[in-house]
Design an enzyme around this catalytic site. Structure first.
Site, PDB file in Angstrom:
ATOM      1  CD  GLU A   1      -1.253  -2.424   1.675  1.00 43.81           C
ATOM      2  OE1 GLU A   1      -2.535  -3.395   1.689  1.00 43.81           O
ATOM      3  OE2 GLU A   1      -0.248  -2.535   2.016  1.00 43.81           O
TER       4      GLU A   1
ATOM      5  CG  PHE B   1      -9.666  -8.978  11.699  1.00 50.88           C
ATOM      6  CD1 PHE B   1      -8.050  -9.946  12.046  1.00 50.88           C
ATOM      7  CD2 PHE B   1      -9.900  -8.818  10.010  1.00 50.88           C
ATOM      8  CE1 PHE B   1      -7.121 -10.258  11.317  1.00 50.88           C
ATOM      9  CE2 PHE B   1      -8.802 -10.116   8.613  1.00 50.88           C
ATOM     10  CZ  PHE B   1      -7.283  -9.926   9.301  1.00 50.88           C
ATOM     11  CD  GLN B   2      -6.505  -7.103   7.782  1.00 49.51           C
ATOM     12  OE1 GLN B   2      -7.892  -6.464   7.063  1.00 49.51           O
ATOM     13  NE2 GLN B   2      -5.977  -7.044   7.627  1.00 49.51           N
TER      14      GLN B   2
ATOM     15  CE  LYS C   1     -17.357  -6.884   3.676  1.00 52.13           C
ATOM     16  NZ  LYS C   1     -16.176  -7.348   4.318  1.00 52.13           N
TER      17      LYS C   1
ATOM     18  CG  MET D   1      23.275  11.260   3.059  1.00 49.11           C
ATOM     19  SD  MET D   1      24.291  12.525   2.397  1.00 49.11           S
ATOM     20  CE  MET D   1      23.238  13.018   1.305  1.00 49.11           C
TER      21      MET D   1
END
Length: 565
Positions: free
Chosen positions: A50, A112-113, A162, A471
């Site tokens: 993502e 969940f999530q 959802k 760097m």
């Protein structure tokens, strides 16, 4: 026609002119993907992470000037967007992110999530929404795009549960206009402010223009050139302002600051007027604030009033869109030549040759960037992450066109270059796009080589491979007694074999004489190509103004007297 919330999102995106979405589906956002499959005009590009979706949308937006769009599911899918959102917020890039959320009844129950993504992203978005009613989806999308692209652009996130995506159907109605009380992007610049700025310019003997990202955002490069040529004022571009004026223009003095051209930083130091156009005076440009342009008046033109006096106090702040402000300012500026000042800046260029490349028996990264510039005639889009490769790309590529350098400036996100290059190429398919990476940053997002292959996105990937976090190693060498802890890689993969595993051409270059041929081969090969340039492992970026210091503590190339170009 009655539609679900998911279908309303698709219809709304079409109304906003969206043609591409970068995303990765999951459970909470799946109703949106179910609807999306029925909208062939909305191209969906499936990324492998993502973070890449947000960064690809960022690259697309910068390359095209349009709003980039990405999507993700709830929980980890949404949180993986955060680094990309931060990059867009810091660099004022308009993107809209659509995320799925757990059903309304589950919010706040540790489902969940489930993650409070609007709370998490509050500091790294211009605005965000949690849409709890299907009737609010279309207005939220219209507002999101308006907010993202107006004033100082930035990212906007829309989180939709959802059951709002897949539940009740309603009649689709696209709002006629946006009604946002309290959100008032600046209009025309104040005439008095413009007159004060013009007076300072007309009185100045040693003026410089500091052109920032705002010049590109407002598409004001023609006005910048007109102002500079009318009064013969040297133009210095910030990292994000590169491309606002062609590097071939005689008045372009390049980039200043920590790793900018020494002569550009010295010109600011000796100036009596700094005309800052869409620049935010960040620490990499100013160094120690008390010593920045000590003898200069400051004109600051910006669309964001919060930037005024944040770092540098402005004698003449001008609030407004940069293009409009310059159009108002230019007629008030008197023609000038500043002959003595131009001669002085020419002397600075001669005495501080910051872009020369010394002789070497091994391959130098500067040589690679110079050769890519030569082979593309300075007309490609260059996309970088952060680090040494970023600075060499800024220094040694001859940018001729606006929006031809896309880089992670404010956030300095490693790995930005791989997905952002995908977005840039999707947005500008007619352009040659080179992703320039260090071997460290490349390994953070290389999984999205699969995205390039799957979607036939013709990006050329150049790895400046020095076997280290270059760097960080440079700072350890200069400031930490050469304690190279946790910066040297001993387990890098074979990048050629890795490219071949993805089904694309891989090329390794270890000799100077093979650089041009490898670049030509990459550009002649259809589809994505990875070129592994194995460069000098302990090469450093010069000039360098140490963090928190002034131009007077600048470190210049120790071997500048031995040069080849």
């Amino acid at each position: 026609m009655e539609m679900t919330g998911a279908e309303i999102i698709c219809e709304s995106l079409l109304r906003e002119g969206v043609d591409t979405i970068f995303g990765l589906p999951g459970g909470a956002v799946l109703p949106f993907y179910g609807a999306l499959s029925g909208y062939p005009k909305l191209r969906h590009i499936l990324v492998r992470h993502e973070q890449a979706a947000a960064m690809a949308a960022d690259g697309y937006a910068r390359a095209t000037g349009k709003v980039g769009v990405c999507s993700a599911t709830s929980g980890p899918g949404a949180t993986n967007l955060v680094t990309g959102l931060m990059a867009a917020q810091m660099d004022s890039v308009p993107i809209v992110c659509i995320t799925g959320q757990v059903p309304r009844a589950a919010i706040g129950r540790d489902a969940f999530q489930e993650t409070d993504i609007t709370g998490i992203t509050l500091p790294v978005t211009k605005h965000n929404y949690l849409v709890m009613d299907v009737r609010d989806i279309a207005p939220a999308i219209k507002e999101a795009f308006y907010i993202a692209r107006t004033g100082r652009p930035g990212p906007v996130l829309i989180d939709v549960p959802k059951d709002v995506l897949a539940g009740e159907k309603i009649e689709f109605e696209w709002p006629a206009e946006v009604d946002l009380p309290g959100y008032n992007p600046p209009g025309e610049p104040d005439a008095r402010q413009v007159r004060v700025a013009a007076h300072l310019i007309n009185q100045a003997e040693r003026p410089v223009i500091l052109a920032g990202h705002g010049v590109l955002i407002s598409r004001a490069w023609d006005e910048l050139r007109e102002l500079a040529e009318k009064a013969q004022i040297p133009v210095i571009t910030t990292l994000l302002g590169i491309g606002a004026m062609s590097t071939e223009h005689v008045l372009n003095m390049g980039m200043p600051g920590m790793h900018g051209m020494a002569y550009a930083s010295l010109a600011i130091d000796r100036s009596d007027l700094v005309i800052a156009l869409g620049a935010r005076f960040d620490d990499r440009v100013t160094g120690r604030l008390s010593d920045f342009a000590p003898g200069a008046k400051i004109i600051h033109v910006d669309v964001d009033a919060t930037e005024f006096n944040k770092n540098i106090v402005a004698d003449a702040p001008v609030l407004g869109d940069l293009k409009d402000s310059l159009r108002a300012l230019i007629p008030m500026v008197q023609p000038n030549v500043h002959l003595d000042w131009i001669k002085e800046t020419d002397t600075l260029r001669a005495e501080h040759p910051s872009l020369f490349i010394r002789k070497s028996d091994v391959l130098l990264p500067q040589q690679v960037m110079k050769q890519i510039s030569d082979e593309t005639n300075g007309e490609a889009i260059i996309v970088t992450g952060v680090g040494q490769h970023q600075m060499w790309a800024a220094q040694h590529y001859g940018y001729k066109e606006p929006n031809s350098l896309i880089t992670s400036g404010g956030s300095g996100a490693m790995g930005f270059e791989v997905p952002a290059a995908l977005g840039a190429k999707v947005g500008r398919p007619e352009k040659t796009v080179w992703s320039i990476a260090g071997d460290g940053g490349f390994q953070m997002t290389l999984c999205d080589l699969a995205t390039a292959v799957e979607n036939k996105i013709d990006v050329k990937y150049a790895i400046l491979n020095n076997g280290s976090l270059g760097m960080v190693r440079q700072w350890q060498d200069f400031f930490y007694d050469k304690d190279f802890f946790a910066t040297i890689y001993s387990g890098n993969p074979d990048f050629v074999k890795l490219a071949e595993a993805y089904g694309i051409r891989g090329i390794r270059v270890t000799k100077q004489e093979d650089v041009a041929g490898a670049i030509q081969e990459a550009m002649e090969t259809p589809g994505p190509v990875v070129v592994d340039f194995v460069v000098k492992e302990d090469e450093f970026v010069y000039p360098m103004i140490p963090a928190g210091e002034s131009v007077h503590e600048m470190l210049e190339e120790p071997e500048a007297e031995s040069i080849i170009s």
